[in-house]
Motif scaffolding. Structure first.
Motif, PDB file in Angstrom:
ATOM      1  N   GLY A   2      -5.289  -1.403  -7.337  1.00  0.00           N
ATOM      2  CA  GLY A   2      -6.297  -0.354  -7.355  1.00  0.00           C
ATOM      3  C   GLY A   2      -6.046   0.732  -6.341  1.00  0.00           C
ATOM      4  N   VAL A   3      -7.045   1.608  -6.200  1.00  0.00           N
ATOM      5  CA  VAL A   3      -6.953   2.750  -5.289  1.00  0.00           C
ATOM      6  C   VAL A   3      -8.235   2.849  -4.482  1.00  0.00           C
ATOM      7  CG1 VAL A   3      -5.420   4.027  -6.848  1.00  0.00           C
ATOM      8  CG2 VAL A   3      -7.897   4.377  -6.988  1.00  0.00           C
ATOM      9  N   ARG A   4      -8.148   3.596  -3.381  1.00  0.00           N
ATOM     10  CA  ARG A   4      -9.316   3.860  -2.550  1.00  0.00           C
ATOM     11  C   ARG A   4      -9.376   5.339  -2.234  1.00  0.00           C
ATOM     12  NH1 ARG A   4      -9.412   2.129   3.610  1.00  0.00           N
ATOM     13  NH2 ARG A   4      -8.061   3.961   3.633  1.00  0.00           N
ATOM     14  N   GLY A   5     -10.568   5.908  -2.316  1.00  0.00           N
ATOM     15  CA  GLY A   5     -10.758   7.299  -1.922  1.00  0.00           C
ATOM     16  C   GLY A   5     -10.925   8.215  -3.108  1.00  0.00           C
ATOM     17  N   ASP A   6     -11.786   9.215  -2.931  1.00  0.00           N
ATOM     18  CA  ASP A   6     -12.033  10.164  -4.007  1.00  0.00           C
ATOM     19  C   ASP A   6     -10.762  10.883  -4.425  1.00  0.00           C
ATOM     20  OD1 ASP A   6     -14.653   9.441  -3.958  1.00  0.00           O
ATOM     21  OD2 ASP A   6     -15.268  11.092  -2.633  1.00  0.00           O
ATOM     22  N   SER A   7      -9.855  11.078  -3.477  1.00  0.00           N
ATOM     23  CA  SER A   7      -8.609  11.765  -3.799  1.00  0.00           C
ATOM     24  C   SER A   7      -7.484  10.776  -4.067  1.00  0.00           C
ATOM     25  CB  SER A   7      -8.208  12.686  -2.644  1.00  0.00           C
ATOM     26  OG  SER A   7      -8.049  11.929  -1.445  1.00  0.00           O
ATOM     27  N   SER A   8      -7.811   9.493  -4.226  1.00  0.00           N
ATOM     28  CA  SER A   8      -6.811   8.456  -4.494  1.00  0.00           C
ATOM     29  C   SER A   8      -5.689   8.490  -3.477  1.00  0.00           C
ATOM     30  CB  SER A   8      -6.233   8.618  -5.915  1.00  0.00           C
ATOM     31  OG  SER A   8      -7.250   8.553  -6.875  1.00  0.00           O
ATOM     32  N   ALA A  47       0.861  -1.189   0.000  1.00  0.00           N
ATOM     33  CA  ALA A  47       0.000   0.000   0.000  1.00  0.00           C
ATOM     34  C   ALA A  47       0.890   1.229   0.000  1.00  0.00           C
ATOM     35  CB  ALA A  47      -0.911   0.011   1.235  1.00  0.00           C
ATOM     36  N   LEU A  48       0.531   2.205  -0.802  1.00  0.00           N
ATOM     37  CA  LEU A  48       1.303   3.453  -0.842  1.00  0.00           C
ATOM     38  C   LEU A  48       0.377   4.635  -1.062  1.00  0.00           C
ATOM     39  CD1 LEU A  48       1.468   4.191  -4.088  1.00  0.00           C
ATOM     40  CD2 LEU A  48       3.331   2.555  -4.073  1.00  0.00           C
ATOM     41  N   GLN A  49       0.926   5.807  -0.868  1.00  0.00           N
ATOM     42  CA  GLN A  49       0.172   7.058  -1.005  1.00  0.00           C
ATOM     43  C   GLN A  49       0.582   7.730  -2.312  1.00  0.00           C
ATOM     44  OE1 GLN A  49       1.035  10.356   1.820  1.00  0.00           O
ATOM     45  NE2 GLN A  49      -1.102  10.101   2.435  1.00  0.00           N
ATOM     46  N   PRO A  50      -0.288   7.731  -3.321  1.00  0.00           N
ATOM     47  CA  PRO A  50       0.102   8.272  -4.620  1.00  0.00           C
ATOM     48  C   PRO A  50       0.558   9.732  -4.578  1.00  0.00           C
ATOM     49  CG  PRO A  50      -1.894   6.978  -4.827  1.00  0.00           C
ATOM     50  CD  PRO A  50      -1.626   7.110  -3.362  1.00  0.00           C
ATOM     51  N   SER A  51      -0.060  10.546  -3.724  1.00  0.00           N
ATOM     52  CA  SER A  51       0.271  11.973  -3.713  1.00  0.00           C
ATOM     53  C   SER A  51       1.691  12.247  -3.247  1.00  0.00           C
ATOM     54  CB  SER A  51      -0.708  12.732  -2.815  1.00  0.00           C
ATOM     55  OG  SER A  51      -0.642  12.237  -1.483  1.00  0.00           O
ATOM     56  N   THR A  52       2.252  11.343  -2.456  1.00  0.00           N
ATOM     57  CA  THR A  52       3.607  11.558  -1.922  1.00  0.00           C
ATOM     58  C   THR A  52       4.589  10.461  -2.302  1.00  0.00           C
ATOM     59  OG1 THR A  52       3.121  10.376   0.131  1.00  0.00           O
ATOM     60  CG2 THR A  52       2.631  12.734   0.077  1.00  0.00           C
ATOM     61  N   GLY A  53       4.090   9.311  -2.721  1.00  0.00           N
ATOM     62  CA  GLY A  53       4.961   8.177  -2.992  1.00  0.00           C
ATOM     63  C   GLY A  53       5.326   7.382  -1.749  1.00  0.00           C
ATOM     64  N   LYS A  54       4.841   7.807  -0.587  1.00  0.00           N
ATOM     65  CA  LYS A  54       5.198   7.107   0.649  1.00  0.00           C
ATOM     66  C   LYS A  54       4.613   5.702   0.658  1.00  0.00           C
ATOM     67  CE  LYS A  54       5.448  11.315   3.475  1.00  0.00           C
ATOM     68  NZ  LYS A  54       4.834  12.064   4.604  1.00  0.00           N
ATOM     69  N   ILE A  55       5.463   4.730   0.937  1.00  0.00           N
ATOM     70  CA  ILE A  55       5.014   3.350   1.072  1.00  0.00           C
ATOM     71  C   ILE A  55       4.435   3.193   2.466  1.00  0.00           C
ATOM     72  CG2 ILE A  55       5.725   0.934   1.096  1.00  0.00           C
ATOM     73  CD1 ILE A  55       7.928   1.678  -0.901  1.00  0.00           C
ATOM     74  N   LEU A  56       3.171   2.800   2.546  1.00  0.00           N
ATOM     75  CA  LEU A  56       2.465   2.720   3.821  1.00  0.00           C
ATOM     76  C   LEU A  56       2.525   1.332   4.441  1.00  0.00           C
ATOM     77  CD1 LEU A  56      -0.720   4.723   2.735  1.00  0.00           C
ATOM     78  CD2 LEU A  56       1.359   5.605   3.819  1.00  0.00           C
ATOM     79  N   ALA A  57       2.630   0.305   3.607  1.00  0.00           N
ATOM     80  CA  ALA A  57       2.661  -1.063   4.122  1.00  0.00           C
ATOM     81  C   ALA A  57       3.329  -1.974   3.115  1.00  0.00           C
ATOM     82  CB  ALA A  57       1.251  -1.566   4.433  1.00  0.00           C
ATOM     83  N   VAL A  58       4.093  -2.927   3.623  1.00  0.00           N
ATOM     84  CA  VAL A  58       4.726  -3.967   2.809  1.00  0.00           C
ATOM     85  C   VAL A  58       4.556  -5.274   3.573  1.00  0.00           C
ATOM     86  CG1 VAL A  58       6.844  -4.837   1.791  1.00  0.00           C
ATOM     87  CG2 VAL A  58       6.424  -2.371   1.851  1.00  0.00           C
ATOM     88  N   MET A 101      -4.812   6.254  -1.330  1.00  0.00           N
ATOM     89  CA  MET A 101      -4.103   5.006  -1.102  1.00  0.00           C
ATOM     90  C   MET A 101      -4.236   4.102  -2.310  1.00  0.00           C
ATOM     91  SD  MET A 101      -4.157   2.339   2.115  1.00  0.00           S
ATOM     92  CE  MET A 101      -5.824   1.742   1.891  1.00  0.00           C
ATOM     93  N   ALA A 102      -3.091   3.633  -2.783  1.00  0.00           N
ATOM     94  CA  ALA A 102      -3.066   2.662  -3.873  1.00  0.00           C
ATOM     95  C   ALA A 102      -2.519   1.362  -3.319  1.00  0.00           C
ATOM     96  CB  ALA A 102      -2.188   3.158  -5.015  1.00  0.00           C
ATOM     97  N   ILE A 103      -3.062   0.249  -3.810  1.00  0.00           N
ATOM     98  CA  ILE A 103      -2.603  -1.044  -3.300  1.00  0.00           C
ATOM     99  C   ILE A 103      -2.404  -2.024  -4.440  1.00  0.00           C
ATOM    100  CG2 ILE A 103      -3.998  -0.662  -1.231  1.00  0.00           C
ATOM    101  CD1 ILE A 103      -5.603  -3.226  -2.147  1.00  0.00           C
ATOM    102  N   ALA A 104      -1.636  -3.059  -4.150  1.00  0.00           N
ATOM    103  CA  ALA A 104      -1.565  -4.234  -5.011  1.00  0.00           C
ATOM    104  C   ALA A 104      -1.608  -5.455  -4.106  1.00  0.00           C
ATOM    105  CB  ALA A 104      -0.300  -4.236  -5.848  1.00  0.00           C
ATOM    106  N   VAL A 105      -2.381  -6.441  -4.518  1.00  0.00           N
ATOM    107  CA  VAL A 105      -2.455  -7.717  -3.812  1.00  0.00           C
ATOM    108  C   VAL A 105      -2.067  -8.796  -4.817  1.00  0.00           C
ATOM    109  CG1 VAL A 105      -3.902  -9.312  -2.523  1.00  0.00           C
ATOM    110  CG2 VAL A 105      -4.333  -6.848  -2.388  1.00  0.00           C
ATOM    111  N   PHE A 106      -1.144  -9.651  -4.408  1.00  0.00           N
ATOM    112  CA  PHE A 106      -0.640 -10.704  -5.296  1.00  0.00           C
ATOM    113  C   PHE A 106      -0.653 -12.035  -4.568  1.00  0.00           C
ATOM    114  CE2 PHE A 106       3.112 -13.314  -6.380  1.00  0.00           C
ATOM    115  CZ  PHE A 106       2.823 -13.613  -7.704  1.00  0.00           C
ATOM    116  N   VAL A 107      -1.131 -13.077  -5.243  1.00  0.00           N
ATOM    117  CA  VAL A 107      -1.099 -14.432  -4.695  1.00  0.00           C
ATOM    118  C   VAL A 107      -0.449 -15.347  -5.722  1.00  0.00           C
ATOM    119  CG1 VAL A 107      -2.405 -16.345  -3.719  1.00  0.00           C
ATOM    120  CG2 VAL A 107      -3.225 -13.998  -3.407  1.00  0.00           C
TER     121      VAL A 107
END
Length: 636
Positions: free
Chosen positions: A600-606, A360-371, A608-614
């Motif tokens: 994908g992303v969540r929120g009107d202002s995008s 999970a990351l924050q598109p507006s800043t590029g900050k990685i929120l979770a790995v 948080m973006a995420i990727a889920v892989f299995v």
């Protein structure tokens, strides 16, 4: 050797050299050999070469010399000293005192250790020598003792979360193991221990480890946090042969928190010591893996080093003889990880049996929120995995189509036939579904392979690769740990071009890249991911607003349109989820196995973006998408 040193003192000019008193020359010869870590030669300039050789060798070894001995000159160990006579006092026909100053360069240290002293000189059979005593090495050193170094590590600086709170804390642990000397029935013990799931071992592994252990050696099985140990203590504590070692270690909030990204802290391995060029010694506590290892130089600080006298017999420390350098604390490193979002990602994967990852990351800043990585993942696949993207790569394909044709919009209609043939190879939709002529939002939401391939084949040469790069593929990320930013051939033709349009062929991505691409398509800003606060690569140029509006419409349709691949599990979640599902074939099986994706992303202002892989997750609707729902629900 003596003759060479004496000759060196006279070579610069006969008249001037003759004025140097012989007792000073002898004292300097001794000091020069001592500073060269040459115990045998230095001892020859004393009144008791045998005793002096052993004593000097022991002190040189205590200062870090790697090869001082009584028989030969030391090799290049990193220890060296500049010792110089500063004057003579109490001169008599057969005795004198030579005052000197010493400056030692100790291995791995930039600060020299300095002191002054004096040497008692005596004349024996027309030769001047140092009257031997241990004080000829250091003025406060007594006979029967030698010099030794004492290292004191400062408290390790913290790896911090985005809010500045430490991510690691001192945590009580218990290492469960076996004392072979107390084992009565190894096979029976191995079976009993292997039956305890928390020990994560087999009877065969236990038996092999005990049989391979040296006599009297403790054989560790696993290290558990004390609460976890207490839960199984009653089952293993009284088994003959078991042994337990308690200690405190720096650990993250939970056993799976951001593992393996954060890594671990522990005693330095032989490889780490060797690679440190003297900066790290055996027994030092260092970062062993992950970010703790990558950022170790900043976090661990600089150890303090003091010189002590130590007893020759039992090495007991005596008087402190000097401080080379005080300990310097390390500097904390603030990461971009959000503790709550990271915990949500870890909890989502806690029971996933397949190798899987969430970023999970924050598109507006590029900050990685979770790995997050599942327990069965082979390393940090969230950042370093290299996998085909499957249909999630249609984000790039439709981006390229909108870039190539300004008249194209999300409402434009296109055919979605069950199959499409390129150069004799037939590509098909899942189960060969067909929807006739439909808007692009529907083609994207239903994940029509045939529509995407038709667009891909009409693109100019290199257009798909360019669009992928515009969304972040191949970016020069400035991260402190390895990460894969994806790869795609610059150009492709024929069946390869068709395969790449649906994320197959030679397209390779990581979960971090797919989260970045989804975030870039939704926000219009290419993402330069960052893990350390304040350290970020420069993102690419902003995307056209028309393109962003069209991509948001397509990605929203994947979730909000009845019948779309993400609709059953994601449409009722708050926050306007947008994204793309995907399955990516791999391997040579018939039919081939598939990875499962959601980006994908969540929120009107995008925000948080995420990727889920299995890995091998097959259908995205039973693999990655249910995990995405769990994650969004937990993350709030």
């Amino acid at each position: 050797m003596i003759a060479l040193i004496l000759a060196a003192l006279t070579v610069t000019g006969c008249d001037r050299a003759k004025k140097i008193p012989p007792e000073q020359q002898a004292a300097q010869a001794y000091l020069t050999a001592l500073g060269a870590a040459d115990a045998a030669t230095a001892a020859q300039h004393t009144t008791d070469a045998g005793v002096a050789t052993a004593a000097i060798s022991k002190s040189l070894a205590g200062l870090g010399n790697s090869n001082s001995n009584s028989d030969s000159k030391s090799d290049s160990s990193g220890l060296s000293g500049e010792l110089r006579v500063t004057g003579l006092a109490d001169r008599q026909p057969n005795s004198a005192t030579a005052n000197y100053e010493a400056s030692w360069r100790l291995p791995g240290l930039s600060t020299p250790w300095k002191y002054t002293g004096s040497l008692p000189m005596v004349k024996q059979a027309e030769s001047w020598r140092v009257s031997w005593a241990a004080s000829a090495i250091h003025p406060d050193l007594k006979n029967g003792s030698h010099l030794t170094l004492k290292r004191s590590q400062p408290a390790r600086a913290a790896l911090q979360d985005a809010a500045g709170a430490p991510l690691f804390a001192p945590t009580p642990v218990v290492t469960v193991g076996i004392n072979p000397a107390n084992v009565r029935d190894l096979s029976g013990l191995a079976v009993r221990l292997a039956a305890v799931p928390a020990l994560q071992t087999t009877a065969g592994e236990i038996t092999s480890a005990v049989n391979a252990a040296a006599k009297g050696q403790f054989v560790p099985i696993i290290t558990l946090r004390r609460p976890a140990y207490e839960q199984i203590k009653a089952r293993i504590f009284n088994l003959p042969g078991t042994q337990f070692q308690s200690e405190t270690r720096l650990l993250p909030p939970s056993s799976n928190f951001a593992k393996p990204l954060l890594g671990s802290v522990g005693p330095a391995t032989a490889e780490i010591v060797e690679a440190s060029q003297g900066q790290i010694k055996a027994g030092d506590v260092v970062g062993v893996s992950g970010l703790q290892r990558a950022l170790d130089a900043q976090l661990r600080g600089t150890p303090g080093v003091e010189v002590y006298a130590a007893d020759d017999t039992d090495a007991t420390l005596g008087a402190k003889l000097g401080t080379v350098t005080p300990p310097t604390p390390g500097k904390p490193v603030r990461l971009t990880l959000d503790r709550a979002i990271q915990a949500a990602a870890d909890a989502t994967l806690a029971r996933e049996s397949q190798p899987a990852a969430i970023v999970a990351l924050q598109p507006s800043t590029g900050k990685i929120l979770a790995v997050a990585n599942s327990a069965s993942a082979p390393g940090d696949i969230a950042l370093t995995g290299q996998y085909p993207a499957g249909s999630t790569f249609k984000i790039a394909t439709y981006t390229a189509a909108f870039q190539a044709d300004p008249a194209l919009t999300a409402r434009t209609t296109a055919d979605c036939p069950p199959t499409i043939t390129v150069n004799g190879r037939t590509f098909e939709n899942e189960d060969r579904f067909s929807h006739g002529r439909i808007p692009l939002t529907a083609a994207f939401g239903y994940s029509c392979n045939t529509t995407a391939i038709d667009f891909g084949m009409k693109l100019p040469a290199g257009a798909l690769a360019k669009a992928a790069r515009d969304l972040g593929l191949g970016g020069d990320w400035q991260l402190p740990t390895p990460a894969f930013s994806g790869s795609i051939p610059a150009t492709a033709t024929g069946t390869e071009q068709a395969a790449e349009a649906i994320g197959q062929g030679k397209v390779l991505v990581s979960p971090l890249l797919m989260a970045s691409m989804a975030g870039a398509a939704a926000s219009g800003v290419p993402i330069a991911p960052s893990l350390v606060a304040g350290q970020q690569a420069k993102p690419g140029p902003a995307l056209d607003s028309r393109l962003t509006a069209n991509m948001n419409a397509l990605m929203r349709a994947t979730v909000a349109m009845p019948g779309a691949t993400g609709y059953p599990l994601l449409h009722d979640l708050p926050g306007e989820i947008r994204g793309k599902t995907g399955t990516a074939e791999f391997g040579t099986d018939t039919p081939p196995k598939s990875h499962s994706w959601f980006a994908g992303v969540r929120g009107d202002s995008s925000d948080m973006a995420i990727a889920v892989f299995v890995y091998g997750g097959e259908d995205s609707t039973t693999g990655a998408v249910p995990l995405a729902r769990q994650f969004f629900t937990r993350a709030g």
